[in-house]
Design an enzyme around this catalytic site. Sequence first.
Site, short mmCIF file in Angstrom:
data_model
loop_
_atom_site.label_atom_id
_atom_site.label_comp_id
_atom_site.label_asym_id
_atom_site.label_seq_id
_atom_site.Cartn_x
_atom_site.Cartn_y
_atom_site.Cartn_z
N HIS A 101 -12.23 -6.26 -1.60
CA HIS A 101 -11.55 -5.26 -0.76
C HIS A 101 -12.52 -4.62 0.24
O HIS A 101 -13.08 -3.56 -0.01
CB HIS A 101 -10.96 -4.19 -1.69
CG HIS A 101 -9.86 -3.39 -1.08
ND1 HIS A 101 -9.02 -2.59 -1.82
CD2 HIS A 101 -9.44 -3.24 0.21
CE1 HIS A 101 -8.15 -2.00 -1.03
NE2 HIS A 101 -8.39 -2.37 0.21
N ASP A 126 1.19 -8.28 -1.24
CA ASP A 126 -0.21 -7.87 -1.22
C ASP A 126 -0.33 -6.45 -1.75
O ASP A 126 0.39 -5.56 -1.33
CB ASP A 126 -0.75 -7.90 0.23
CG ASP A 126 -2.17 -7.39 0.30
OD1 ASP A 126 -3.08 -8.12 -0.16
OD2 ASP A 126 -2.38 -6.26 0.77
N TYR A 148 -4.32 1.26 -4.83
CA TYR A 148 -3.12 1.82 -4.18
C TYR A 148 -2.37 2.68 -5.19
O TYR A 148 -1.67 2.17 -6.08
CB TYR A 148 -2.21 0.72 -3.63
CG TYR A 148 -2.79 -0.10 -2.49
CD1 TYR A 148 -3.93 0.32 -1.80
CD2 TYR A 148 -2.21 -1.29 -2.08
CE1 TYR A 148 -4.47 -0.43 -0.77
CE2 TYR A 148 -2.74 -2.05 -1.04
CZ TYR A 148 -3.87 -1.61 -0.40
OH TYR A 148 -4.40 -2.36 0.64
N TRP A 171 0.84 -1.21 0.00
CA TRP A 171 0.00 0.00 0.00
C TRP A 171 0.87 1.25 0.00
O TRP A 171 0.70 2.16 -0.82
CB TRP A 171 -0.94 -0.04 1.22
CG TRP A 171 -1.87 1.14 1.34
CD1 TRP A 171 -2.20 2.04 0.35
CD2 TRP A 171 -2.62 1.53 2.50
NE1 TRP A 171 -3.12 2.96 0.84
CE2 TRP A 171 -3.39 2.66 2.15
CE3 TRP A 171 -2.73 1.02 3.80
CZ2 TRP A 171 -4.25 3.30 3.06
CZ3 TRP A 171 -3.59 1.65 4.70
CH2 TRP A 171 -4.33 2.78 4.33
N SER A 190 -10.78 -9.56 1.88
CA SER A 190 -10.16 -8.74 2.91
C SER A 190 -11.32 -8.15 3.70
O SER A 190 -12.23 -7.57 3.11
CB SER A 190 -9.32 -7.63 2.26
OG SER A 190 -8.71 -6.85 3.27
N1 LIG Z 1 -8.42 -2.88 3.53
C1 LIG Z 1 -7.37 -3.59 3.25
O1 LIG Z 1 -7.45 -4.61 2.62
C2 LIG Z 1 -6.03 -3.11 3.76
C3 LIG Z 1 -5.95 -2.02 4.63
C4 LIG Z 1 -4.71 -1.69 5.18
C5 LIG Z 1 -3.59 -2.40 4.81
N2 LIG Z 1 -3.69 -3.43 3.93
C6 LIG Z 1 -2.50 -4.20 3.52
O2 LIG Z 1 -1.71 -4.50 4.66
C7 LIG Z 1 -0.39 -3.98 4.49
C8 LIG Z 1 0.22 -3.60 5.81
O3 LIG Z 1 -0.55 -2.66 6.50
P1 LIG Z 1 -0.15 -1.13 6.58
O4 LIG Z 1 0.88 -0.85 5.54
O5 LIG Z 1 -1.42 -0.37 6.56
O6 LIG Z 1 0.43 -0.95 8.03
P2 LIG Z 1 1.72 -1.51 8.81
O7 LIG Z 1 2.33 -2.62 8.06
O8 LIG Z 1 1.27 -1.76 10.19
O9 LIG Z 1 2.67 -0.24 8.83
C9 LIG Z 1 3.44 0.06 7.71
C10 LIG Z 1 4.22 1.35 7.90
O10 LIG Z 1 5.02 1.33 9.07
C11 LIG Z 1 6.30 1.91 8.81
N3 LIG Z 1 7.31 0.86 8.94
C12 LIG Z 1 7.29 -0.39 8.38
N4 LIG Z 1 8.38 -1.10 8.75
C13 LIG Z 1 9.09 -0.30 9.56
C14 LIG Z 1 10.31 -0.48 10.27
N5 LIG Z 1 10.99 -1.62 10.20
N6 LIG Z 1 10.75 0.56 11.02
C15 LIG Z 1 10.07 1.71 11.10
N7 LIG Z 1 8.91 1.93 10.46
C16 LIG Z 1 8.41 0.93 9.69
C17 LIG Z 1 6.25 2.47 7.38
O11 LIG Z 1 5.75 3.82 7.36
P3 LIG Z 1 6.62 5.11 7.80
O12 LIG Z 1 8.05 4.82 7.50
O13 LIG Z 1 6.05 6.23 7.04
O14 LIG Z 1 6.33 5.24 9.27
C18 LIG Z 1 5.18 1.57 6.76
O15 LIG Z 1 4.55 2.14 5.67
C19 LIG Z 1 -0.60 -2.82 3.49
O16 LIG Z 1 0.60 -2.42 2.87
C20 LIG Z 1 -1.60 -3.44 2.56
O17 LIG Z 1 -0.95 -4.33 1.66
C21 LIG Z 1 -4.89 -3.80 3.40
#
Ligand SMILES: NC(=O)c1ccc[n+]([C@@H]2O[C@H](COP(=O)([O-])OP(=O)(O)OC[C@H]3O[C@@H](n4cnc5c(N)ncnc54)[C@H](OP(=O)(O)O)[C@@H]3O)[C@@H](O)[C@H]2O)c1
Length: 331
Positions: free
Chosen positions: A121, A51, A56, A21, A152
Amino acid sequence: MKYRALGRTGWNVSEVSFGAWAIGGAWGHVSNEEAMGALHQAIDCGVNFIDTADVYGDGRSERLIARLKRERKDEIIVATKAGRRLPKQTIEGYSKQNLTKWIDDSLRNLEAETIDLLQLHCPPTELYSRPEVFGMLDDFVKAGKLRFYGVSVEKIEEAMKAIEYPNVQSVQIIFNCFRQRPAEMFFPNAIKKKVGILARVPLASGMLTGKLRRDSKFAADDHRNFNRHGESFDVGETFSGVDFETGLAAAEEIRALIRSGEHGTPSLTQFALRWILMFDAVTCAIPGGKRPAQVEENCAAADLPALTPEAMRAIRGIYDKKIRALVHDRW
Ligand SMILES: NC(=O)c1ccc[n+]([C@@H]2O[C@H](COP(=O)([O-])OP(=O)(O)OC[C@H]3O[C@@H](n4cnc5c(N)ncnc54)[C@H](OP(=O)(O)O)[C@@H]3O)[C@@H](O)[C@H]2O)c1
């Protein structure tokens, strides 16, 4: 990296996979170079599952993944999603005509002939009582446009209904130290039905990395700025629906549980990801990553030793004390 079976698909996917995303949009600016660097790092670390979604960055994330597939020989399984192009979520919107258009657009963006895994989605709850939609997805599989499909979901009740459909292969759901309820009733059922589980938002949008502060600032086009109160989409997708300061305090309590071991001291990020992998029902966590260093850190969580029963109990205690009332009965 370690691998787990994804439902009945026959695929073995990386326990820590990649959420695409943030490299598409809605997370502040990420250049093409940074995005490609993050994707290549994931493959270098053994990730074989990504994913994404059609929306996105309006197809940008899918197009970057297509480029990755051109640049790498490795097998890379791509799960995308459809349904969020609707201006307003309605059951009627999930028509054959719309699904065909969304699928064809994703196929074009992904430069593929078949979508490996298509996920609905976060459609409205009522859609799970409409077998005709799942019948249409079966037809797309027969026509060769989809290899498999899944969903999802926002809510556990949706997940429970979805897995009643025999060809649903996967459920993507928010599951992390701040969202523990899926493990109670849904996981045992998913195991019984051999349905894969993709744990999304595993770092609570970055909160469980421990790097955020009370005064952390986010870009105007970052959902952690514009969706804090659910202004644009379900508030649960931003910081898992946990109030910002409560989440910061709880993350610090979790950090205090980390002990160093023979492989060094894991970061809070890795500890939080390893917590997710303690649940056998989970196929993989899909942390988002914007930079190679983040991806490398995240992937290393798969190689950490198991958390101790004391740590697991303590994380449950922190959830019960600080977080539960905010989220448990809501999703
Ligand atoms: N409705 C749906 O289906 C839906 C909704 C949400 C997500 N998703 C999927 O789930 C995936 C994961 O969720 P998410 O991206 O929302 O949230 P997440 O994985 O909880 O957080 C990701 C964010 O945290 C930070 N980060 C990641 N690894 C890090 C590290 N090692 N150290 C420091 N900061 C780090 C980055 O942003 P910063 O560096 O800017 O802080 C990153 O963009 C998405 O990419 C997407 O594929 C699907």
